[in-house]
Design a protein around this motif. Structure first.
Motif, PDB file in Angstrom:
ATOM      1  N   MET A  98      61.914 -20.075  12.783  1.00  0.00           N
ATOM      2  CA  MET A  98      62.714 -19.926  11.698  1.00  0.00           C
ATOM      3  C   MET A  98      64.021 -19.307  12.292  1.00  0.00           C
ATOM      4  SD  MET A  98      61.628 -17.884   8.303  1.00  0.00           S
ATOM      5  CE  MET A  98      61.741 -16.313   8.745  1.00  0.00           C
ATOM      6  N   ILE A  99      63.981 -18.359  13.055  1.00  0.00           N
ATOM      7  CA  ILE A  99      65.137 -17.451  13.561  1.00  0.00           C
ATOM      8  C   ILE A  99      65.940 -18.563  14.378  1.00  0.00           C
ATOM      9  CG2 ILE A  99      65.888 -15.965  15.257  1.00  0.00           C
ATOM     10  CD1 ILE A  99      63.310 -14.359  14.687  1.00  0.00           C
ATOM     11  N   PHE A 100      65.606 -19.419  15.026  1.00  0.00           N
ATOM     12  CA  PHE A 100      66.438 -20.454  15.772  1.00  0.00           C
ATOM     13  C   PHE A 100      67.143 -21.343  14.700  1.00  0.00           C
ATOM     14  CE2 PHE A 100      63.420 -19.847  19.446  1.00  0.00           C
ATOM     15  CZ  PHE A 100      64.134 -18.950  20.095  1.00  0.00           C
ATOM     16  N   PHE A 101      66.291 -21.630  13.842  1.00  0.00           N
ATOM     17  CA  PHE A 101      67.010 -22.501  12.726  1.00  0.00           C
ATOM     18  C   PHE A 101      67.925 -21.640  11.864  1.00  0.00           C
ATOM     19  CE2 PHE A 101      66.678 -23.951   8.173  1.00  0.00           C
ATOM     20  CZ  PHE A 101      67.147 -25.279   8.287  1.00  0.00           C
ATOM     21  N   SER A 102      67.659 -20.537  11.558  1.00  0.00           N
ATOM     22  CA  SER A 102      68.700 -19.641  10.768  1.00  0.00           C
ATOM     23  C   SER A 102      69.925 -19.634  11.715  1.00  0.00           C
ATOM     24  CB  SER A 102      68.062 -18.570  10.334  1.00  0.00           C
ATOM     25  OG  SER A 102      67.021 -18.494   9.776  1.00  0.00           O
ATOM     26  N   ASP A 103      69.870 -19.199  12.955  1.00  0.00           N
ATOM     27  CA  ASP A 103      70.880 -19.163  13.712  1.00  0.00           C
ATOM     28  C   ASP A 103      71.877 -20.496  13.806  1.00  0.00           C
ATOM     29  OD1 ASP A 103      70.041 -16.565  14.425  1.00  0.00           O
ATOM     30  OD2 ASP A 103      69.312 -17.052  16.623  1.00  0.00           O
ATOM     31  N   ALA A 104      71.039 -21.493  13.746  1.00  0.00           N
ATOM     32  CA  ALA A 104      71.780 -22.935  13.996  1.00  0.00           C
ATOM     33  C   ALA A 104      72.428 -23.187  12.662  1.00  0.00           C
ATOM     34  CB  ALA A 104      70.920 -24.024  14.254  1.00  0.00           C
ATOM     35  N   ARG A 106      56.750 -16.153   1.193  1.00  0.00           N
ATOM     36  CA  ARG A 106      57.661 -15.471   0.340  1.00  0.00           C
ATOM     37  C   ARG A 106      58.591 -15.085   1.320  1.00  0.00           C
ATOM     38  NH1 ARG A 106      56.161 -11.044  -3.796  1.00  0.00           N
ATOM     39  NH2 ARG A 106      55.364 -12.902  -4.763  1.00  0.00           N
ATOM     40  N   LEU A 107      58.781 -14.626   2.467  1.00  0.00           N
ATOM     41  CA  LEU A 107      59.772 -14.262   3.320  1.00  0.00           C
ATOM     42  C   LEU A 107      60.399 -15.537   3.907  1.00  0.00           C
ATOM     43  CD1 LEU A 107      61.234 -12.312   5.190  1.00  0.00           C
ATOM     44  CD2 LEU A 107      59.366 -12.790   7.123  1.00  0.00           C
ATOM     45  N   ARG A 108      59.920 -16.707   3.897  1.00  0.00           N
ATOM     46  CA  ARG A 108      60.267 -18.164   4.243  1.00  0.00           C
ATOM     47  C   ARG A 108      61.298 -18.442   3.316  1.00  0.00           C
ATOM     48  NH1 ARG A 108      55.496 -18.718   6.605  1.00  0.00           N
ATOM     49  NH2 ARG A 108      54.701 -20.073   4.836  1.00  0.00           N
ATOM     50  N   THR A 109      60.887 -17.998   1.877  1.00  0.00           N
ATOM     51  CA  THR A 109      61.579 -18.421   0.653  1.00  0.00           C
ATOM     52  C   THR A 109      62.973 -17.499   0.657  1.00  0.00           C
ATOM     53  OG1 THR A 109      59.705 -19.105  -0.297  1.00  0.00           O
ATOM     54  CG2 THR A 109      61.562 -18.658  -1.904  1.00  0.00           C
ATOM     55  N   LEU A 110      63.008 -16.279   0.867  1.00  0.00           N
ATOM     56  CA  LEU A 110      63.841 -15.321   0.674  1.00  0.00           C
ATOM     57  C   LEU A 110      65.095 -15.857   1.877  1.00  0.00           C
ATOM     58  CD1 LEU A 110      62.201 -12.076   0.241  1.00  0.00           C
ATOM     59  CD2 LEU A 110      63.666 -13.074  -1.220  1.00  0.00           C
ATOM     60  N   ASN A 111      64.300 -16.305   3.222  1.00  0.00           N
ATOM     61  CA  ASN A 111      65.182 -16.704   4.174  1.00  0.00           C
ATOM     62  C   ASN A 111      66.020 -17.863   3.793  1.00  0.00           C
ATOM     63  OD1 ASN A 111      65.829 -16.275   7.072  1.00  0.00           O
ATOM     64  ND2 ASN A 111      65.364 -18.300   7.226  1.00  0.00           N
ATOM     65  N   ALA A 112      65.374 -18.737   3.137  1.00  0.00           N
ATOM     66  CA  ALA A 112      65.725 -20.101   2.804  1.00  0.00           C
ATOM     67  C   ALA A 112      66.977 -19.811   1.691  1.00  0.00           C
ATOM     68  CB  ALA A 112      64.939 -20.951   2.074  1.00  0.00           C
ATOM     69  N   VAL A 113      66.990 -18.890   0.633  1.00  0.00           N
ATOM     70  CA  VAL A 113      67.955 -18.180  -0.061  1.00  0.00           C
ATOM     71  C   VAL A 113      69.281 -17.718   0.664  1.00  0.00           C
ATOM     72  CG1 VAL A 113      68.428 -16.682  -2.034  1.00  0.00           C
ATOM     73  CG2 VAL A 113      66.239 -17.893  -2.001  1.00  0.00           C
ATOM     74  N   TRP A 114      68.856 -16.863   1.510  1.00  0.00           N
ATOM     75  CA  TRP A 114      69.920 -16.392   2.204  1.00  0.00           C
ATOM     76  C   TRP A 114      70.657 -17.424   2.914  1.00  0.00           C
ATOM     77  CZ3 TRP A 114      70.658 -16.195   8.075  1.00  0.00           C
ATOM     78  CH2 TRP A 114      71.752 -15.302   8.180  1.00  0.00           C
ATOM     79  N   LEU A 115      69.920 -18.457   3.650  1.00  0.00           N
ATOM     80  CA  LEU A 115      70.630 -19.514   4.337  1.00  0.00           C
ATOM     81  C   LEU A 115      71.453 -20.455   2.898  1.00  0.00           C
ATOM     82  CD1 LEU A 115      67.890 -20.865   6.613  1.00  0.00           C
ATOM     83  CD2 LEU A 115      69.923 -19.935   7.248  1.00  0.00           C
ATOM     84  N   LEU A 116      71.334 -20.347   2.112  1.00  0.00           N
ATOM     85  CA  LEU A 116      71.961 -21.129   1.105  1.00  0.00           C
ATOM     86  C   LEU A 116      73.217 -20.307   0.804  1.00  0.00           C
ATOM     87  CD1 LEU A 116      72.249 -22.994  -1.312  1.00  0.00           C
ATOM     88  CD2 LEU A 116      71.206 -21.260  -2.776  1.00  0.00           C
TER      89      LEU A 116
END
Length: 196
Positions: A1-7, A72-82
């Protein structure tokens, strides 16, 4: 998840640069004039680059000691990525023509609202990690909370600027002044408690 977010963050920053106008001119004077004419585009790029870089730094800080995630953490991370991928669009809005106060308030207000949402989601992710014990249990609490003044300062600065943009185009100053003031207050409070 961290690598995907960094990308995703890297792509968003790259898209910011792709929107920059290329100055043109047959002479040095015309070239300088073209740069001057597009100065607002270059300034908006620098602001957004700094905002995305700061958000990325906070994201990395809160995930540094995370051992696992939940839905829930993954969902929050997806919102942050948005919020991150919307930054190039919001940056383009900043440089859209139109000087009346209402249009300016809407454009800059949207940008500030997006940043508020991004920082609020990081705070929510941090709280989720703490409440669900998703971090390494040996991490000291003060290390976990080290970035909170920055997060809250940014949240307050961007949040306060939203209504102020409908009064003055200089509300963006709050984006700089409030986080610095919150950071200074936090450091002074930390020093005072360390001295006692």
């Amino acid at each position: 998840m961290i690598f995907f977010s960094d990308a995703v963050v890297a792509i968003a920053i790259t898209l910011l640069a792709l929107e920059l106008p290329v100055p043109e001119g047959p002479t040095v004077s015309a070239f300088r004039s073209a740069i001057h004419d597009d100065l607002d585009h270059y300034l908006a790029f620098l602001i957004s680059f700094a905002v995305i870089a700061a958000a990325w730094g906070q994201h990395n800080r809160i995930f540094q000691y995370t051992e696992r995630t939940d839905a829930r953490l993954r969902t929050l991370n997806a919102v942050w990525l948005l919020t991150i991928v919307l930054n190039p669009f919001a940056t383009k809005l900043l440089t859209t023509e139109g000087d009346d106060t209402d249009t300016l308030g809407l454009r800059f207000g949207f940008y500030a609202l997006l940043q508020c949402l991004a920082h609020a989601v990081v705070i929510a992710m941090e709280r989720r990690m703490t409440s669900q014990k998703l971090r390494d249990p040996d991490v000291p609490a003060e290390l976990v909370a080290a970035g909170d003044p920055v997060l809250y300062g940014m949240l307050i600065g961007f949040g306060l600027s939203i209504p102020v943009f409908f009064l003055t185009p200089y509300a963006w100053v709050l984006w700089i002044v409030v986080p610095r003031a919150v950071g200074l207050l936090s450091r002074n409070r930390s020093r005072a408690s360390a001295d006692t």
